[in-house]
Write an enzyme that holds these catalytic residues in place. Structure first.
Site, PDB file in Angstrom:
ATOM      1  N   ARG A  36      69.395  10.697  47.602  1.00  0.00           N
ATOM      2  CA  ARG A  36      68.845   9.633  48.454  1.00  0.00           C
ATOM      3  C   ARG A  36      69.418   9.702  49.861  1.00  0.00           C
ATOM      4  O   ARG A  36      68.700   9.457  50.834  1.00  0.00           O
ATOM      5  CB  ARG A  36      69.092   8.270  47.815  1.00  0.00           C
ATOM      6  CG  ARG A  36      68.164   8.088  46.627  1.00  0.00           C
ATOM      7  CD  ARG A  36      68.256   6.728  45.997  1.00  0.00           C
ATOM      8  NE  ARG A  36      67.027   6.483  45.254  1.00  0.00           N
ATOM      9  CZ  ARG A  36      66.913   5.629  44.258  1.00  0.00           C
ATOM     10  NH1 ARG A  36      67.946   4.914  43.874  1.00  0.00           N
ATOM     11  NH2 ARG A  36      65.754   5.463  43.650  1.00  0.00           N
ATOM     12  N   LYS A 197      55.696   4.059  25.793  1.00  0.00           N
ATOM     13  CA  LYS A 197      54.898   2.911  25.349  1.00  0.00           C
ATOM     14  C   LYS A 197      53.700   2.603  26.239  1.00  0.00           C
ATOM     15  O   LYS A 197      53.783   2.689  27.459  1.00  0.00           O
ATOM     16  CB  LYS A 197      55.792   1.671  25.325  1.00  0.00           C
ATOM     17  CG  LYS A 197      56.831   1.723  24.229  1.00  0.00           C
ATOM     18  CD  LYS A 197      57.639   0.447  24.246  1.00  0.00           C
ATOM     19  CE  LYS A 197      58.544   0.385  23.016  1.00  0.00           C
ATOM     20  NZ  LYS A 197      59.362  -0.836  23.043  1.00  0.00           N
ATOM     21  N   GLY A 354      61.106   7.772  36.622  1.00  0.00           N
ATOM     22  CA  GLY A 354      62.491   8.162  36.315  1.00  0.00           C
ATOM     23  C   GLY A 354      62.580   9.338  35.359  1.00  0.00           C
ATOM     24  O   GLY A 354      63.169  10.380  35.669  1.00  0.00           O
ATOM     25  N   GLY A 377      60.117   2.252  40.730  1.00  0.00           N
ATOM     26  CA  GLY A 377      59.225   1.085  40.693  1.00  0.00           C
ATOM     27  C   GLY A 377      58.116   1.103  41.729  1.00  0.00           C
ATOM     28  O   GLY A 377      56.973   0.782  41.415  1.00  0.00           O
TER      29      GLY A 377
HETATM   30  P1  ADP Z   1      58.929   7.437  33.245  1.00  0.00           P
HETATM   31  O1  ADP Z   1      60.385   6.984  33.321  1.00  0.00           O
HETATM   32  O2  ADP Z   1      58.748   8.768  33.904  1.00  0.00           O
HETATM   33  O3  ADP Z   1      57.967   6.399  33.749  1.00  0.00           O
HETATM   34  P2  ADP Z   1      58.720   6.650  30.477  1.00  0.00           P
HETATM   35  O4  ADP Z   1      59.997   5.880  30.600  1.00  0.00           O
HETATM   36  O5  ADP Z   1      57.469   5.899  30.307  1.00  0.00           O
HETATM   37  O6  ADP Z   1      58.589   7.697  31.689  1.00  0.00           O
HETATM   38  O7  ADP Z   1      58.793   7.603  29.196  1.00  0.00           O
HETATM   39  C1  ADP Z   1      59.823   8.513  28.931  1.00  0.00           C
HETATM   40  C2  ADP Z   1      60.284   8.431  27.494  1.00  0.00           C
HETATM   41  O8  ADP Z   1      59.208   8.596  26.571  1.00  0.00           O
HETATM   42  C3  ADP Z   1      61.273   9.547  27.196  1.00  0.00           C
HETATM   43  O9  ADP Z   1      62.529   8.974  26.878  1.00  0.00           O
HETATM   44  C4  ADP Z   1      60.658  10.264  25.998  1.00  0.00           C
HETATM   45  O10 ADP Z   1      61.619  10.655  25.022  1.00  0.00           O
HETATM   46  C5  ADP Z   1      59.735   9.227  25.412  1.00  0.00           C
HETATM   47  N1  ADP Z   1      58.686   9.844  24.597  1.00  0.00           N
HETATM   48  C6  ADP Z   1      57.725  10.682  25.002  1.00  0.00           C
HETATM   49  N2  ADP Z   1      56.953  11.079  23.968  1.00  0.00           N
HETATM   50  C7  ADP Z   1      57.455  10.467  22.865  1.00  0.00           C
HETATM   51  C8  ADP Z   1      57.100  10.473  21.480  1.00  0.00           C
HETATM   52  N3  ADP Z   1      56.062  11.197  21.039  1.00  0.00           N
HETATM   53  N4  ADP Z   1      57.832   9.714  20.645  1.00  0.00           N
HETATM   54  C9  ADP Z   1      58.870   8.992  21.106  1.00  0.00           C
HETATM   55  N5  ADP Z   1      59.258   8.935  22.389  1.00  0.00           N
HETATM   56  C10 ADP Z   1      58.557   9.676  23.265  1.00  0.00           C
END
Ligand code: ADP
Ligand code: MG
Length: 397
Positions: A36, A197, A354, A377
């Site tokens: 950063r 999710k 992230g 965010g």
């Molecule tokens: P970002 O931070 O880039 O927005 P998210 O926080 O939404 O991404 O998602 C990342 C998480 O999703 C990771 O920790 C990864 O392990 C989890 N993940 C991805 N695919 C699966 C899966 N099939 N089952 C469980 N967890 C998953």
């Protein structure tokens, strides 16, 4: 997008208040990752070259309007001075006598860091008196902190109403890249959305289906869509209560002519652990006691073919549990393919989030994407199509 940039600003001998992102990770009292800080150096250098007095404003952590030593920006000064290659002065308050005295002592080309703006309650409230107190020390306002632009705080939004306001170089680069991603993209546009999710990304999915030509859904959230279509997803991560939401998003996609690309196969394991025993199954034959931890090889072929058909890619969320080998395979394959297409000049690739940034670093493609946003965010709110108050005030009307 038409916003005011440093080119338009006359900064010589002026006191320039620059909002920057200094929310850096610390370990044992030292900055452990300078990404950063590195990103704000171009703007600081440009202003110094042009003879401005550079006065940096930033928040650090969440002190909630109270002075707390652990959130003092003073601890960032050594790392900042090292990166600027010049002395960086520090004022123990961002307003009032301490700030005024430090500003009055500046020569053209000097750099001053003011204490954490969030030590005052007026910062997050965007309080008019606090904005005035900040503005008392500046002639011009520059915002180089895209990552804080989704907040209408005094130092991210309020100041732009009472001082001539411009985007810094890093903010300008980020806005230009995002504009190429979803603002005025070259079509066809594909989006990849993955991660754990659906519940955290409903607005994002809902906005994207209206803007892109194809939407790849992967990661844990794909399971919710597959279950909503009637597939048995076994013990996979799945939000069964969001079946209606998933169906509504698919219906919206259909009426907007956005193709939805869901996995046709998956890598299934029986433990959530690295190198857990695993096997690939079609999505119609997922074992009752198994968990889908990555999209399967047939799905990856389809995703990579869809990337090849696209001119623009916007990506948030890994396709599988990429932290655990070998469930990183789909994410790494798609990342490398997108990087290759980008290097060939056939794809504009924009990514953020992230875990997404971590996954793309893991795939070693970070330098080959057109743009990877570390804004968290603010990037997600942009993907959700929400207005960013810190950006909107920089636009020409
Ligand atoms: P970002 O931070 O880039 O927005 P998210 O926080 O939404 O991404 O998602 C990342 C998480 O999703 C990771 O920790 C990864 O392990 C989890 N993940 C991805 N695919 C699966 C899966 N099939 N089952 C469980 N967890 C998953
Ligand atoms: Mg995450």
């Amino acid at each position: 997008m038409n916003f005011r940039t440093l080119k338009d600003a006359d900064v010589a001998s002026k006191r320039v208040l620059v909002r920057v992102d200094l929310n850096v990770p610390m370990q044992d009292g030292k900055v452990s990752d300078t990404t950063r800080i590195d990103r704000i150096i171009p703007t600081i250098n440009k202003l110094r070259e042009r003879g401005a007095k550079v006065i940096l404003l930033a928040h650090f952590g969440r002190p909630k309007g109270e002075i707390q030593a652990e959130f003092s920006l003073e601890q960032i000064v050594p790392a900042l001075a090292h990166a600027v290659k010049h002395h960086v002065a520090f004022a123990k308050d961002c307003i009032g006598d301490a700030a005024a005295a430090a500003v009055n002592a500046m020569n053209d080309g000097d750099v001053l860091l003011l204490e954490n703006t969030r030590f005052h309650k007026g910062e997050e409230k965007n309080d008019a008196d606090f904005v005035k107190a900040l503005a008392a020390n500046g002639d011009i306002y520059v915002n180089d902190a895209f990552s804080a632009a989704h907040r209408a705080h005094a130092s991210t939004e309020g100041l732009a109403h009472i001082l001539p306001a411009y985007a810094g170089l890093t903010m300008e680069a980020e806005l230009t890249a995002l504009e190429k991603g979803l603002g005025q993209p070259v079509r066809p546009v594909i989006a990849i959305v993955g991660g754990a999710k659906v519940s955290t990304k409903i607005d994002l999915l809902s906005n994207l289906v209206e803007k892109v030509d194809a939407l790849v859904i992967g990661g844990g959230m794909a399971n919710t869509f597959l279950a909503a279509q009637g597939h048995d997803v076994g013990k996979s991560l799945c939000e069964h209560d969001l079946a209606d939401t998933a169906r509504a998003i698919m219906a919206k996609a259909e009426s907007a002519n956005c193709a939805i690309i869901l996995p046709v196969d998956a890598v299934v394991a029986w433990h959530f652990a690295a190198d857990a025993p695993h096997q690939t199954y079609g999505v119609d034959a997922i074992p009752h006691d198994g968990m889908m931890l990555d999209v399967g090889p047939l799905s990856v072929d389809r995703i990579n073919a869809a990337i090849s058909d696209a001119s623009t890619l916007v990506w948030n969320g890994p396709l599988g549990a990429f932290e655990l080998h070998p469930f990183d395979a789909a994410t790494v394959s798609a990342a490398k393919h997108a990087a290759e297409r980008t290097k060939q000049g056939k794809l504009v690739s924009v990514a953020g989030g992230g875990d997404t940034v971590a996954a793309l670093n893991h795939a070693k493609v970070s330098d080959d994407f057109s743009y990877i946003s570390t804004a968290g965010g603010a990037f997600l709110e942009w993907m959700e199509g929400k207005p960013l108050p810190g950006v909107d005030v920089l636009k020409n009307h």
